[in-house]
Design an enzyme around this catalytic site. Structure first.
Site, PDB file in Angstrom:
ATOM      1  N   LYS A 175     -58.690 -14.797  93.440  1.00  0.00           N
ATOM      2  CA  LYS A 175     -58.918 -16.201  93.800  1.00  0.00           C
ATOM      3  C   LYS A 175     -60.235 -16.380  94.554  1.00  0.00           C
ATOM      4  CE  LYS A 175     -54.303 -16.855  92.850  1.00  0.00           C
ATOM      5  NZ  LYS A 175     -52.990 -16.307  93.107  1.00  0.00           N
ATOM      6  N   ASP A 214     -49.269 -13.769 103.268  1.00  0.00           N
ATOM      7  CA  ASP A 214     -49.869 -13.776 101.941  1.00  0.00           C
ATOM      8  C   ASP A 214     -51.053 -14.745 102.021  1.00  0.00           C
ATOM      9  OD1 ASP A 214     -50.609 -14.078  99.317  1.00  0.00           O
ATOM     10  OD2 ASP A 214     -48.586 -14.515  98.559  1.00  0.00           O
ATOM     11  N   TRP A 259     -44.824 -19.265  95.680  1.00  0.00           N
ATOM     12  CA  TRP A 259     -45.115 -17.838  95.903  1.00  0.00           C
ATOM     13  C   TRP A 259     -44.317 -17.278  97.063  1.00  0.00           C
ATOM     14  CZ3 TRP A 259     -46.645 -15.281  92.041  1.00  0.00           C
ATOM     15  CH2 TRP A 259     -47.535 -15.834  91.122  1.00  0.00           C
TER      16      TRP A 259
END
Ligand SMILES: *Cc1c(COP(=O)(O)O)cnc(C)c1O
Length: 365
Positions: A200, A176, A101
């Site tokens: 999540k 992030d 990511w």
């Protein structure tokens, strides 16, 4: 058999939250309407979004000089919004790439730098060793005048975490936090900006949380109003129709986390769950965890493999038949991955370990 959902996201939600949502589905608190049917300008929704924000502020101890935004476009849109907004005056930005990511974030930044005046730089990467640890760097190489240093607090696919924030020579950290927000305690004041897709640890897909220090908000308008932190902030996340139901669900999850004792209590439970699995893997000669530095191991996403690809395949097949859903590793790395976020129950980890033991006995050859 009980279903245990090991999905990395969209992920398992707390059952009490789903039950409350079910109870309020047709008639939200005597409004005669479902939350999905409420105007985003109504007093009912105003209470929902305001209380979601204040709960999140309590849970994360967010200082007053930070704005909380409820946006759309997922964590992935932040890969573009961050440089568009934060690199207006200071043109340089650094990227620490500890996983897939983070690499995507950097790749988007490079793409954008072809169109706007902005210089993303790769500060550190552990890609050479398939992201099996958190990369380190020398802070003195960082230009103090840079806009930010971007990092990923939890590498969802590879199962590593930044627990101690690095020295960035005074340059604000942009993080992030998609896969360990509210699961691990961080000090918000140590960051310039935090962002996270909700799916999540927070709620259903569709909401993206952005927590940004006020002095970092852009002065000049950016490309599009929807991508403009200043406009989103001035409009209290209601510049256009926000994902109202997702924000409502996030509020319920925040209330639930608070009722269990907040982020510290969640972290304690998550450590207990993760240790159960790591301890089992470590004593086994059959299973292994690919992370090379133990201190970097994630308590949210735990990848593991058996001795062969064939056995991994068999494991995944039998796990599925055993009602362990979504335990297959990410398509880019293979093997297995147990995502055990806040809402994942301890009993699910115990059941997995029992299953792993039996599988090992049967297949160790
Ligand atoms: C899942 C994930 C993303 C992607 O999130 P989207 O909301 O699908 O864009 C980005 N970063 C991390 C760390 C993630 O875990």
């Amino acid at each position: 058999m009980t279903v245990y959902n090991f999905s990395a996201g969209p992920a398992v939600l707390p059952k009490p939250v789903l039950e409350l949502a079910q109870k309020e589905m047709l008639d939200y608190r005597e409004s005669g309407m479902s939350v999905m049917e409420l105007s985003h300008r109504s007093s009912e929704f105003d209470e929902i979004i305001k209380s979601a924000e204040s709960r999140l502020r309590e849970l994360m101890a967010i200082p007053d000089n930070y704005k909380v935004l409820f946006l759309q476009g997922g964590a992935s849109l932040q890969f573009s919004m961050i440089p568009l907004n934060l690199a207006q005056k200071k043109k340089k930005a650094y990227y620490v790439v500890g996983g897939s990511w983070g690499k995507k974030a950097y790749t988007e930044a490079v793409k954008l730098s072809k169109t706007i005046d902005f210089q993303p730089e790769l500060l550190a990467s552990s890609e050479d060793s398939v992201f099996n640890h958190i990369p380190t760097f020398d802070a003195s190489t960082i230009d103090k005048d840079a806009a930010y240093v971007h990092l990923t607090t939890n590498n969802t696919i590879e199962g590593t975490t930044v627990y101690e924030l690095p020295d960035t020579n005074g340059v604000p950290i942009v993080a992030d936090m998609s896969s360990n927000i509210l699961a691990v305690r961080y000090n918000v004041a140590d960051f310039g900006l935090i962002y996270a897709g909700a799916q999540k640890n927070i709620g259903p897909a569709g909401v993206t949380i952005v927590i940004v220090r006020e002095d970092l908000l852009n002065d000049e308008p950016v490309l599009s109003s929807m991508l403009d932190y200043r406009i989103q902030s001035d409009n209290d996340s209601l510049y256009n129709t926000p994902p109202t139901y997702g924000i409502y669900m996030a509020r319920l999850v925040f209330d639930y986390v608070a009722s269990l004792g907040g982020v510290d209590a969640m972290e304690t439970r998550n450590v207990e769950k993760a240790n159960l699995l790591y301890d089992f893997i470590d004593q086994s000669e059959f299973y292994s965890n690919p992370v090379s530095v133990k201190a970097d191991r994630s308590i949210c996403n735990i990848p593991f493999v058996t001795p062969t690809d064939e056995l991994d395949k068999l494991f995944n097949k039998e796990a599925l038949a055993h009602e362990f859903k979504n335990i297959k590793g990410h398509r880019s790395v293979g093997g297995m991955r147990a995502s055990i976020y806040n809402a994942f129950p301890l009993e699910g980890v115990e059941a997995l370990v029992a299953f792993m033991k039996a599988f090992e006995e049967k297949n160790k050859g």
